[in-house]
Design an enzyme around this catalytic site. Structure first.
Site, PDB file in Angstrom:
ATOM      1  NE  ARG A 376      -3.350  -2.057   3.171  1.00  0.00           N
ATOM      2  CZ  ARG A 376      -4.450  -2.622   2.697  1.00  0.00           C
ATOM      3  NH1 ARG A 376      -5.064  -2.068   1.672  1.00  0.00           N
ATOM      4  NH2 ARG A 376      -4.932  -3.716   3.240  1.00  0.00           N
ATOM      5  CG  HIS A 436       1.435  -8.332   4.362  1.00  0.00           C
ATOM      6  ND1 HIS A 436       1.929  -8.357   5.656  1.00  0.00           N
ATOM      7  CD2 HIS A 436       0.505  -7.345   4.339  1.00  0.00           C
ATOM      8  CE1 HIS A 436       1.317  -7.434   6.375  1.00  0.00           C
ATOM      9  NE2 HIS A 436       0.455  -6.807   5.608  1.00  0.00           N
TER      10      HIS A 436
END
Length: 693
Positions: A376, A436
């Site tokens: 992100r 991740h």
């Protein structure tokens, strides 16, 4: 160890976390507008809970899934639990707003939320003119009748249900108005910080949209759609195409919640339920006149500094502070060569450390290659812009963009396309796994050959959240660790059948096994020396196997202290099972996001940081990387930080064996000190120390 009574329900534990956040909106120690912010955060979290968790459970029920959760419940059982538990939280959000925060911000901060009926003649005239000029032209009334089917209603959009009667035919009709998202929720009235909700302005001018019709009633409502769209990645030839299709599918996903005002007539409620395919338990009523308290975030952001936290400016670590006249930042690569550097956001500046590292790599002519994982990031991301500049300077830049980062898929696809246009080699993750991990690799040509510089972190490469979330990052040029990160990128971007790691714990390959081995070592040390000790800080704990290992370690006498911000399936304090386990949750100004794992190891402690929680998804379904901290001073600093967290006497909640969280109450003579406040004071002391000569 498999008995259902040994585990808390994940969904209820998640709701418990949000009760703790809601308490912040009631806590008089918190500045008033920050309390309003916490209320908006809880409301937003509840939206996500319905989209992800409730939506996922409903899909399981529809698919006939009968698999039991670790606490022994079917998907139907869990939906029933949620239906019993959520209304209390939903009602409490409304009550805190109506009875505590709304009156308080008016009395103490001069922020007034008015009802249309209370407006003066001049104020009413002003908002009516605003309606005619700014709102009326963009509204689209949608009738519902045999010739006009019930309209599509987008997720989390605020709407008005309008009931009408024809003056001659006496027939009743229904229409829907979407409250425009291109206008602010709070319409200014004449005085500073006086507002009225936009839906009231529209409702009281609704006749302009249905001239000649009799207005029987106008009723606001809001719907939430399921976001849990399951992917069949094994059959997807083009991952990007599949994700883009999912975004379109999500837009039309089934509705899982309807929010209405309690004054909404029964026939309007039934009409909406029928058209949206909902049951009574899917309908949530608010009696306080406001639907969607996420809008309160705008009020929390008003310029009223006396009712907000004092601005916090992250410090620059001494080794990276600018020097000279004019001040110039030291060469970040030389700083890292002089020794590993740990950075702790937001106490230490993201911009002057992690971001500076990437930007310096983009500009440095000696840097040949940059590789990064991007899970992100922010709008107008300086990190992405630096990577694009690096590619334009003909450096080899490879970025793995995780397009399956929930709710950021569209944003990440756009970034990926921009990066590709700049010449960056972009890959999109591994089939079946989310990537991740938070890692950056820089390869630099130096006098003695190529040298690798790495950043391994617990948080995203996002300068905005780096001011709000607590995260750790290690900057290092350790050769062996750099080689392993190179190998990890080969796995992420190419075809590698196997890799071996010693400096890194990598999921799903070796991380679970390594953590379990270290727990077992503490059990052995407890038996031999009586000093087994584990401290772990993470966002959530739900992996059953890890919990079982912790139970066994507790039974062997190992002292276990867990700092788990969010949901936790482990039950501490059970006699003969987990009586040596303590769990706390810290809720404060910043969102605790760091992952730190400490094993005492008979006085030779081992400390790890990285991107993974002890959740099944992190250990089995994601690519994660955790690294050991080998520098003695850094390791001691992290141990000291964990100790400070465990000593929190202001914002720590203690989890009891029955699932109750109790806010720690300082005993007589104990200092009422919060973990985050301690770290801010430490940072301010460090700020005052001059940089090394």
């Amino acid at each position: 160890m498999n008995h259902a009574s040994l585990y808390f329900n994940r969904e209820l534990s998640w709701l418990d976390f949000n009760w703790r956040v809601l308490f912040q909106s009631k806590d008089e120690r918190v500045p008033l507008l920050e309390r309003v912010r916490f209320l908006a955060i809880v409301s937003s979290n509840l939206d996500e809970f319905f989209r992800k968790r409730v939506g996922g459970l409903k899909r399981q029920v529809a698919a006939g899934v009968r698999r039991l959760s670790p606490d022994g419940r079917t998907p139907e059982d869990q939906l029933l639990l949620i239906a019993q538990a959520v209304p209390g939280l939903y009602h409490a959000i409304g009550e805190v707003w109506k009875n505590e925060l709304k009156p308080a911000i008016e009395e103490r901060a001069g922020v007034v939320i008015k009802d249309y009926g209370s407006l003066t003649k001049e104020e009413r005239e002003a908002v009516n003119n605003y309606f005619q000029e700014k709102i009326f032209p963009i509204l689209t009334p949608l009738a519902v009748d045999p010739g006009h089917p019930f309209p599509f209603i987008s997720n989390l959009s605020l709407s008005l249900a309008v009931m009408l009667r024809h003056p001659v035919k006496k027939t009743e009709h229904f229409a829907r108005i979407k409250v425009p998202v291109t206008r602010e929720r709070w319409i200014p009235v004449n005085e500073k910080h006086h507002f009225i909700p936009i839906e009231q302005v529209i409702a009281n001018n609704i006749g302009a949209l249905f001239k000649g019709m009799e207005i029987l009633g106008v009723y606001p409502f809001r719907i939430t759609r399921n976001a849990d769209i399951r992917r069949n990645e094994e059959e997807a030839e083009d991952l990007i195409e599949m994700i883009s299709e999912e975004l379109r599918e999500r837009r039309y996903a089934s509705v899982v919640r309807l929010e209405i005002q309690s004054a909404t007539p029964e026939h309007v409620r039934l009409l909406l339920m029928r058209e949206l395919g909902l049951q009574p338990e899917d309908v949530y009523e608010t009696a306080n006149g406001l639907i969607d308290h996420t809008a309160c975030m705008a009020l929390a952001n008003l310029n009223v500094p006396e009712h907000q936290y004092e601005p916090w400016e992250p410090m620059i670590p001494r080794r990276l502070r600018p020097e000279g006249d004019p001040p110039e930042a030291p060469n970040v690569f030389k700083v890292i060569r002089d020794g590993d550097l740990i950075v702790h956001h937001p106490y230490e500046s993201f911009k002057a450390t992690t971001q500076h590292f990437v930007e310096a790599a983009a500009e440095d002519p000696k840097v040949l290659a940059i590789k990064q994982t991007l899970y992100r990031t922010s709008d107008e991301s300086p990190i992405v812009k630096a990577l694009m500049r690096a590619a334009e300077r003909e450096k080899q830049v490879a970025v793995l963009v995780e397009v399956k980062a929930r709710f950021d898929e569209e944003n990440n696809i756009e970034w990926a396309q921009m990066l590709e246009k700049s010449g960056v080699h972009v890959t999109y993750g591994l089939v079946g796994l989310k990537t991740h991990t938070k890692i950056t690799l820089v390869v630099r040509e130096e006098e003695d050959g190529l040298r690798t510089y790495c950043h391994i972190g617990t948080g995203n490469y996002n300068p905005k959240t780096a001011r709000l979330y607590t995260d750790l990052g290690l900057l290092t040029c350790d050769k062996a660790r750099g080689l392993e990160i190179i190998n990890l990128f080969h796995v992420l971007t190419g075809y590698v059948a196997d890799q071996h790691y010693e400096k890194l714990l990598v999921a799903p390959k070796s991380m679970r096994k390594a953590f379990i081995a270290m727990i077992h070592q503490e059990v052995e040390n407890q038996a031999r020396y009586g000093n087994g000790h584990i401290v772990a800080q993470m966002n959530a704990l739900d992996d059953v196997e890890m919990i079982q290992e912790l139970y066994r370690a507790s039974q062997a006498g190992v002292r276990i202290e867990l700092i788990v911000r969010g949901h936790c399936r482990l039950r501490p304090g059970l006699p003969k099972i987990s009586e040596n386990i303590r769990v706390i949750s810290i809720i404060g100004r910043f969102l605790e996001h760091s992952r730190v794992y400490y094993f005492y190891q008979n006085g030779q402690p081992r400390v790890f940081i990285g991107s993974a929680d002890w959740q099944r998804r992190n250990l089995d379904d994601r690519v994660e990387a955790v690294t050991e901290i080998e520098d003695t001073k850094i390791r001691e600093r992290l141990i000291s930080t964990l100790r400070a967290a465990l000593k929190d006497r202001r914002s720590a909640w203690v989890l009891d064996e029955d699932g109750t969280y109790t806010l720690y109450q300082p005993k007589e003579g104990e200092y009422d000190s919060g973990f985050q406040e301690v770290l801010m004071r430490r940072a301010n002391k460090e700020r005052a120390v001059p940089p090394p000569a």
